[in-house]
Structure formats: structure tokens, C-alpha cells
Design a protein around this motif. Structure first.
Motif, PDB file in Angstrom:
ATOM      1  N   MET A   1       0.837  -1.199   0.000  1.00  0.00           N
ATOM      2  CA  MET A   1       0.000   0.000   0.000  1.00  0.00           C
ATOM      3  C   MET A   1       0.869   1.245   0.000  1.00  0.00           C
ATOM      4  SD  MET A   1      -2.955  -1.109   2.740  1.00  0.00           S
ATOM      5  CE  MET A   1      -3.931   0.353   2.389  1.00  0.00           C
ATOM      6  N   ALA A   2       0.442   2.273  -0.719  1.00  0.00           N
ATOM      7  CA  ALA A   2       1.207   3.507  -0.795  1.00  0.00           C
ATOM      8  C   ALA A   2       0.896   4.395   0.402  1.00  0.00           C
ATOM      9  CB  ALA A   2       0.866   4.238  -2.087  1.00  0.00           C
ATOM     10  N   LEU A   3       1.850   5.239   0.722  1.00  0.00           N
ATOM     11  CA  LEU A   3       1.634   6.212   1.791  1.00  0.00           C
ATOM     12  C   LEU A   3       0.451   7.097   1.422  1.00  0.00           C
ATOM     13  CD1 LEU A   3       2.576   7.517   4.433  1.00  0.00           C
ATOM     14  CD2 LEU A   3       4.125   8.951   3.081  1.00  0.00           C
ATOM     15  N   ALA A   4      -0.562   7.134   2.309  1.00  0.00           N
ATOM     16  CA  ALA A   4      -1.798   7.845   1.993  1.00  0.00           C
ATOM     17  C   ALA A   4      -2.016   9.076   2.845  1.00  0.00           C
ATOM     18  CB  ALA A   4      -3.001   6.905   2.168  1.00  0.00           C
ATOM     19  N   LEU A   5      -1.457   9.106   4.052  1.00  0.00           N
ATOM     20  CA  LEU A   5      -1.809  10.172   4.986  1.00  0.00           C
ATOM     21  C   LEU A   5      -0.617  10.532   5.855  1.00  0.00           C
ATOM     22  CD1 LEU A   5      -4.108  11.901   6.223  1.00  0.00           C
ATOM     23  CD2 LEU A   5      -4.611   9.967   7.738  1.00  0.00           C
ATOM     24  N   VAL A   6      -0.351  11.827   5.967  1.00  0.00           N
ATOM     25  CA  VAL A   6       0.684  12.361   6.851  1.00  0.00           C
ATOM     26  C   VAL A   6      -0.010  13.287   7.841  1.00  0.00           C
ATOM     27  CG1 VAL A   6       2.779  13.741   7.006  1.00  0.00           C
ATOM     28  CG2 VAL A   6       2.452  12.191   5.061  1.00  0.00           C
ATOM     29  N   VAL A   7       0.159  13.007   9.133  1.00  0.00           N
ATOM     30  CA  VAL A   7      -0.550  13.760  10.167  1.00  0.00           C
ATOM     31  C   VAL A   7       0.451  14.462  11.081  1.00  0.00           C
ATOM     32  CG1 VAL A   7      -2.265  13.680  12.014  1.00  0.00           C
ATOM     33  CG2 VAL A   7      -2.424  12.062  10.109  1.00  0.00           C
ATOM     34  N   PRO A   8       0.757  15.727  10.832  1.00  0.00           N
ATOM     35  CA  PRO A   8       1.556  16.492  11.789  1.00  0.00           C
ATOM     36  C   PRO A   8       0.753  16.700  13.078  1.00  0.00           C
ATOM     37  CG  PRO A   8       1.534  17.537   9.613  1.00  0.00           C
ATOM     38  CD  PRO A   8       0.458  16.503   9.614  1.00  0.00           C
ATOM     39  N   ILE A   9       1.354  16.400  14.213  1.00  0.00           N
ATOM     40  CA  ILE A   9       0.681  16.571  15.499  1.00  0.00           C
ATOM     41  C   ILE A   9       1.361  17.724  16.226  1.00  0.00           C
ATOM     42  CG2 ILE A   9       0.095  15.483  17.696  1.00  0.00           C
ATOM     43  CD1 ILE A   9      -0.202  12.874  16.247  1.00  0.00           C
ATOM     44  N   ARG A  76       8.254   1.072   2.200  1.00  0.00           N
ATOM     45  CA  ARG A  76       7.798   0.097   3.181  1.00  0.00           C
ATOM     46  C   ARG A  76       6.278  -0.003   3.160  1.00  0.00           C
ATOM     47  NH1 ARG A  76      13.113   1.088   2.800  1.00  0.00           N
ATOM     48  NH2 ARG A  76      14.305  -0.320   4.160  1.00  0.00           N
ATOM     49  N   ASP A  77       5.763  -0.947   3.952  1.00  0.00           N
ATOM     50  CA  ASP A  77       4.313  -1.138   4.032  1.00  0.00           C
ATOM     51  C   ASP A  77       3.740  -0.157   5.045  1.00  0.00           C
ATOM     52  OD1 ASP A  77       1.828  -2.213   3.609  1.00  0.00           O
ATOM     53  OD2 ASP A  77       2.098  -3.875   5.022  1.00  0.00           O
ATOM     54  N   VAL A  78       3.817   1.129   4.705  1.00  0.00           N
ATOM     55  CA  VAL A  78       3.352   2.212   5.576  1.00  0.00           C
ATOM     56  C   VAL A  78       2.331   3.040   4.816  1.00  0.00           C
ATOM     57  CG1 VAL A  78       4.019   4.320   6.806  1.00  0.00           C
ATOM     58  CG2 VAL A  78       5.529   2.321   6.853  1.00  0.00           C
ATOM     59  N   ASP A  79       1.157   3.258   5.418  1.00  0.00           N
ATOM     60  CA  ASP A  79       0.196   4.131   4.755  1.00  0.00           C
ATOM     61  C   ASP A  79      -0.195   5.342   5.593  1.00  0.00           C
ATOM     62  OD1 ASP A  79      -2.649   1.844   5.078  1.00  0.00           O
ATOM     63  OD2 ASP A  79      -1.435   2.861   6.583  1.00  0.00           O
ATOM     64  N   VAL A  80       0.251   5.405   6.858  1.00  0.00           N
ATOM     65  CA  VAL A  80       0.018   6.588   7.694  1.00  0.00           C
ATOM     66  C   VAL A  80       1.312   6.952   8.408  1.00  0.00           C
ATOM     67  CG1 VAL A  80      -1.231   7.576   9.643  1.00  0.00           C
ATOM     68  CG2 VAL A  80      -2.420   6.050   8.067  1.00  0.00           C
ATOM     69  N   VAL A  81       1.707   8.204   8.287  1.00  0.00           N
ATOM     70  CA  VAL A  81       2.854   8.721   9.045  1.00  0.00           C
ATOM     71  C   VAL A  81       2.344   9.752  10.037  1.00  0.00           C
ATOM     72  CG1 VAL A  81       4.907  10.197   8.924  1.00  0.00           C
ATOM     73  CG2 VAL A  81       4.671   8.262   7.367  1.00  0.00           C
ATOM     74  N   VAL A 109      -1.924  15.594   3.586  1.00  0.00           N
ATOM     75  CA  VAL A 109      -1.348  16.120   4.821  1.00  0.00           C
ATOM     76  C   VAL A 109      -2.482  16.742   5.625  1.00  0.00           C
ATOM     77  CG1 VAL A 109       0.302  17.738   5.847  1.00  0.00           C
ATOM     78  CG2 VAL A 109       0.873  16.554   3.702  1.00  0.00           C
ATOM     79  N   GLU A 110      -2.715  16.208   6.827  1.00  0.00           N
ATOM     80  CA  GLU A 110      -3.825  16.681   7.655  1.00  0.00           C
ATOM     81  C   GLU A 110      -3.338  16.923   9.080  1.00  0.00           C
ATOM     82  OE1 GLU A 110      -7.328  14.364   7.394  1.00  0.00           O
ATOM     83  OE2 GLU A 110      -7.425  14.451   5.207  1.00  0.00           O
ATOM     84  N   PRO A 111      -2.959  18.153   9.386  1.00  0.00           N
ATOM     85  CA  PRO A 111      -2.417  18.463  10.719  1.00  0.00           C
ATOM     86  C   PRO A 111      -3.485  18.373  11.798  1.00  0.00           C
ATOM     87  CG  PRO A 111      -1.880  20.171   9.101  1.00  0.00           C
ATOM     88  CD  PRO A 111      -2.943  19.311   8.505  1.00  0.00           C
ATOM     89  N   SER A 221     -10.446   5.475   8.222  1.00  0.00           N
ATOM     90  CA  SER A 221     -11.411   5.696   7.152  1.00  0.00           C
ATOM     91  C   SER A 221     -10.813   6.430   5.962  1.00  0.00           C
ATOM     92  CB  SER A 221     -12.604   6.495   7.668  1.00  0.00           C
ATOM     93  OG  SER A 221     -12.217   7.829   7.955  1.00  0.00           O
ATOM     94  N   ARG A 222      -9.692   7.129   6.205  1.00  0.00           N
ATOM     95  CA  ARG A 222      -9.081   7.997   5.211  1.00  0.00           C
ATOM     96  C   ARG A 222      -9.944   9.200   4.870  1.00  0.00           C
ATOM     97  NH1 ARG A 222      -6.188   5.074   6.965  1.00  0.00           N
ATOM     98  NH2 ARG A 222      -4.696   3.664   5.993  1.00  0.00           N
ATOM     99  N   SER A 223     -11.007   9.411   5.638  1.00  0.00           N
ATOM    100  CA  SER A 223     -11.781  10.644   5.459  1.00  0.00           C
ATOM    101  C   SER A 223     -11.060  11.768   6.168  1.00  0.00           C
ATOM    102  CB  SER A 223     -13.193  10.487   6.020  1.00  0.00           C
ATOM    103  OG  SER A 223     -13.147  10.206   7.410  1.00  0.00           O
TER     104      SER A 223
END
Length: 226
Positions: A1-9, A76-81, A109-111, A221-223
Motif C-alpha cells: 500500500m502507498a503512503l496515503a496520509l501524513v498527520v503532523p501533530i 515500506r508497508d506504511v500508509d500513515v505517518v 497532509v492533515e495536521p 477511514s481515510r476521510s
């Protein structure tokens, strides 16, 4: 699976960014980015001497670290960072968005910004402790909050070693870190907004499991996080 979501916290010191990131990152196909883990120890050591520059790393090093890290995870098999306490400036927002566009152009990218009042933050800083045995920090300055023993608050619940206060939670350093966040967060928000990226807010005074429960379905959900 491709990287789909990056979440800066994002959030001020002691708001619970690392605690939330650890809880959310404990799932398959997720990975956590911490800038201090991606740069040489001598670079980290050079940032630890003064309150004004505590933990601050130069632009060129940050840019290189971001590109190297994202190039690594997309293989790698990473879809959320999950990005623990990053970006820390408007300039780093630009570096992040450019690096994601280069390495994972389909990723969103969803902070997520955590917030709590100053009294809560001070209390948390006074209470949290770290374990120097369990966390092998490159400059012997552990950051991850340790879970204390059920029998003694000053002993690590995992290895039994004596716990310590975080170096950066010393009053003078905590004040400097808080001022740095306060002076940069509006510019960080503006930099994301200028690029069409909205920042979701999370009440960090909620119990940890409740906060995780609010965010977890959004990651699955990727929403968009809202």
C-alpha cells in the motif's frame, strides 16, 4: 500500500503530543516521525546548550532528514505517518509539503493541533517523567513519558529503573519552549492555510483513550480529520 496520509501533530509543550502519537502509532502500517531520531547526535547535542536554541535544528538538515525519511517509508508497508511535534515553524511547513509532494504525491497532509489551558500544561510538565534505561536517546535526553510502577511513582513500570524529570521541563527551559511555540503557531497555521491545508483541533484535556478514540476512526477511514 502507498503512503496515503501524513498527520503532523502540533501543540504547546506538555500538551500530550507524544502520548497521543504513541497510542495512534501502535498499529500496523503506521510509522512515527520524530526529527531528533533522524539527525546525527552531534547536531542534537549542539542544540541543547541554551534555552533559546533548545532542540532547534537548521533548515538544510531538516530538509535532508525529511526527504530521506519519506523516501524510506514509501518503500515500506506504511500508509500513515504521524509526525510528533513537527513542523515547528512556517518554514518547516513548506519543507514538509515539498517533501511529501516529491516522495508521496498522492498522500494527504492533515495536521492535528492539541490544545489545553496553561494550568493543565504546567501540571503535566511537573508530573511527567522519563526513563533513561528504556529510552536510548542519542544525547541521553529521553523525551517519551514513562509509565511509573504501580508501587512507586519514581520507578519505571517497565524496567524498574529510577525515573527522572525531562530536562526540557525545567522551568526556564519550559518557559522558553512555550514562548517559542506561542510565537510560531499562528505562522504555522497560516502556512498550512495558504497551501489549502486545514488544521483540525483536539481538546487535549480529554482522557487519553477518549482522544485516541476520536482520532482513530479518521485515520482508518481515510476521510479528512475534522
Amino acid at each position: 500500500m502507498a503512503l496515503a496520509l501524513v498527520v503532523p501533530i502540533l501543540g504547546p509543550p506538555a500538551v500530550g503530543k507524544t502520548t497521543l502519537t504513541l497510542a495512534l502509532g501502535n498499529r500496523a502500517r503506521r510509522h512515527t516521525f520524530r526529527l531528533r531520531d533522524q539527525v546525527p547526535a552531534d547536531v542534537l547535542a549542539a542544540t541543547a546548550g541554551t534555552a533559546a536554541h533548545l532542540g532547534w535544528i537548521g533548515t538544510d538538515i531538516v530538509d535532508q532528514a525529511l526527504h530521506s525519511y519519506l523516501d524510506f517509508v514509501v518503500q515500506r508497508d506504511v500508509d500513515v505517518v504521524l509526525m510528533d511535534n513537527f513542523p515547528g515553524s512556517a518554514g518547516q511547513v513548506s519543507l514538509l509539503l515539498e517533501a511529501v509532494a516529491h516522495s508521496a504525491p498522492m498522500a494527504r497532509v492533515e495536521p492535528l493541533e492539541l490544545h489545553a489551558d496553561s494550568k493543565v500544561l504546567r501540571n503535566r510538565a511537573r508530573q511527567r517523567r522519563v526513563c533513561q534505561r528504556c529510552e536510548k536517546d542519542p544525547v541521553a535526553d529521553p523525551r517519551i513519558p514513562a509509565k511509573p510502577s504501580l508501587f512507586d511513582d519514581w520507578l519505571c513500570g517497565k524496567c524498574g529503573a529510577l525515573l527522572h524529570f525531562r530536562r526540557g521541563d525545567a522551568p526556564r527551559l519550559l518557559e522558553a519552549r512555550t514562548k517559542r511555540f506561542d510565537s510560531s503557531i499562528d505562522k504555522i497555521r497560516a502556512a498550512f492555510t495558504a497551501n489549502g491545508v486545514d488544521i483540525a483541533l483536539l481538546d487535549a484535556t480529554l482522557p487519553a483513550d477518549h482522544a485516541v478514540g476520536l482520532v482513530e476512526p479518521m485515520l482508518n477511514s481515510r476521510s479528512p480529520i475534522s
